[in-house]
Design a protein around this motif. Sequence first.
Motif, PDB file in Angstrom:
ATOM      1  N   PRO A   1      -3.987   3.095  -2.571  1.00  0.00           N
ATOM      2  CA  PRO A   1      -3.316   1.788  -2.576  1.00  0.00           C
ATOM      3  C   PRO A   1      -2.698   1.488  -3.940  1.00  0.00           C
ATOM      4  O   PRO A   1      -3.280   1.796  -4.991  1.00  0.00           O
ATOM      5  CB  PRO A   1      -4.444   0.809  -2.261  1.00  0.00           C
ATOM      6  CG  PRO A   1      -5.503   1.638  -1.612  1.00  0.00           C
ATOM      7  CD  PRO A   1      -5.403   2.990  -2.237  1.00  0.00           C
TER       8      PRO A   1
ATOM      9  N   ILE B   1       0.844  -1.182   0.000  1.00  0.00           N
ATOM     10  CA  ILE B   1       0.000   0.000   0.000  1.00  0.00           C
ATOM     11  C   ILE B   1       0.883   1.236   0.000  1.00  0.00           C
ATOM     12  O   ILE B   1       1.831   1.336   0.768  1.00  0.00           O
ATOM     13  CB  ILE B   1      -0.943   0.019   1.216  1.00  0.00           C
ATOM     14  CG1 ILE B   1      -1.868   1.228   1.139  1.00  0.00           C
ATOM     15  CG2 ILE B   1      -0.207   0.011   2.527  1.00  0.00           C
ATOM     16  CD1 ILE B   1      -2.995   1.184   2.130  1.00  0.00           C
TER      17      ILE B   1
ATOM     18  N   ASP C   1      -8.896  -0.357   2.345  1.00  0.00           N
ATOM     19  CA  ASP C   1      -7.576  -0.897   2.014  1.00  0.00           C
ATOM     20  C   ASP C   1      -7.380  -1.033   0.512  1.00  0.00           C
ATOM     21  O   ASP C   1      -6.252  -0.997   0.023  1.00  0.00           O
ATOM     22  CB  ASP C   1      -7.384  -2.258   2.691  1.00  0.00           C
ATOM     23  CG  ASP C   1      -7.144  -2.140   4.194  1.00  0.00           C
ATOM     24  OD1 ASP C   1      -6.671  -1.076   4.638  1.00  0.00           O
ATOM     25  OD2 ASP C   1      -7.444  -3.106   4.925  1.00  0.00           O
TER      26      ASP C   1
ATOM     27  N   ALA D   1      -1.348  -2.714   4.741  1.00  0.00           N
ATOM     28  CA  ALA D   1      -2.334  -3.035   3.708  1.00  0.00           C
ATOM     29  C   ALA D   1      -3.570  -3.732   4.257  1.00  0.00           C
ATOM     30  O   ALA D   1      -4.577  -3.848   3.563  1.00  0.00           O
ATOM     31  CB  ALA D   1      -1.698  -3.920   2.636  1.00  0.00           C
ATOM     32  N   ARG D   2      -3.525  -4.191   5.510  1.00  0.00           N
ATOM     33  CA  ARG D   2      -4.671  -4.859   6.135  1.00  0.00           C
ATOM     34  C   ARG D   2      -5.187  -4.110   7.360  1.00  0.00           C
ATOM     35  O   ARG D   2      -6.047  -4.617   8.076  1.00  0.00           O
ATOM     36  CB  ARG D   2      -4.274  -6.289   6.550  1.00  0.00           C
ATOM     37  CG  ARG D   2      -3.832  -7.202   5.407  1.00  0.00           C
ATOM     38  CD  ARG D   2      -4.983  -7.617   4.525  1.00  0.00           C
ATOM     39  NE  ARG D   2      -5.990  -8.358   5.255  1.00  0.00           N
ATOM     40  CZ  ARG D   2      -5.907  -9.673   5.506  1.00  0.00           C
ATOM     41  NH1 ARG D   2      -4.864 -10.367   5.089  1.00  0.00           N
ATOM     42  NH2 ARG D   2      -6.878 -10.288   6.157  1.00  0.00           N
TER      43      ARG D   2
END
Length: 414
Positions: free
Chosen positions: A208, A15, A87, A349-350
């Motif tokens: 992202p 990301i 995300d 990213a999570r």
Amino acid sequence: MVATQSRPARTAEPIDLGIASRVAPAWWIWLAAWPVTAVFVLSNAATPLYVLWQRDFGFSKGTMTVVFAFYIVGLLGSLLVSGVASDRLGRKAVLIPALILAAAACLIFATAPSVIALMIARLLTGIAVGAAVSAGMAAVTDVAGPERKHLGALFASTAMVLGAGVGPLLSGVLSETVPAPTATVFLVEIALLATAFVTVLRMPVGRPAHRGAGSWIRVPRVPHANRRQLFLGIAVFAPGITATSFVLSLGPALLSGLLGTTSRIVAGAMAFAMFFTATAVQFAARSLPRPAMMAISAAATALAMLTLVIAVHTQSPTSLIASALLAGAGQGLGQLGGLSLLNHAVPAARLAEANAAFNIGGYIPAGLLPVSAGYLSDVVGLSTGATTFALTLLALSVLAAGAILRNRPALTPA
């Protein structure tokens, strides 16, 4: 695919937060937290007004908690989508629609002709809040950058509880001092949401680099290696936020019974004091080791439930206020401990999805238990209903404390 392969330098980073977000000054971290605060002002702004709507529309304490629970339903539904969407699409793509929905909820509240309208407004509020706790909190962490993760968690968490406390106080004061008591506060809130909208547009966060795979609507989850951290975070956060949810939904009724007052300023002030405590303890305890912070959270919630039992059986307003303050401390420390744990353990990213999973775990009991207590109170009386709720939550807090003590190494990830 061609465009993605032509930029190999970005494939190693799941990301892209943008250069600006990695070097943003500290004041931007505060400013990035403002949309979270603005949405949470709305989340509890209706609390002091329920007595007016109850008088006008004629509904029971059980129905009152159902109106409150519609907020939980909207929030949980939002969390099934907003974490993953944030995300994949970016924080702004989720926050902007959420702010528009929050403004729509304000308009419905301000003109509500029936209890059905209140339920719809609470539903929309819950959807907006779900986006705020997933995308909004993750945006604060993004702006803080990898070197200031703890600061990002602190600002995101305090933004939530500060807004949750300001809402009922503002509502209580305005409803007692200006015309149109069930409308004015929501017009003020629309102005606050407008400033949050501008803030989101200018926020220094990137988009992202990759959108990931899998379903867009799913139960939020974390990587397998982080499941224990998520469970431990929920274990202490859930009892704390359930305790504060009870105070928000049935606190005015308890105040009326103990003090013989229906003052909306008093009800709003108690809610504000509860969330001010939640804010203050987070700053006071920010340097504590995470296991200690989370254990104190569980202990504070347990004490809150003991003082609630004392309050309803001795008719003591002082004990009720003490219970609310302890509940605020329990939520504040549990929330900060859980968010800090996830911020340090879960990949960027999570992170929004992890925030969504964390809040789902907290808000499910926060919706179910107060509603059950409300309907039980209609049948057996408010004193017995509140006592049953308190003893149930006391047991959950003790279990949470035991889980924290047994799993201390998992609370300090590298």
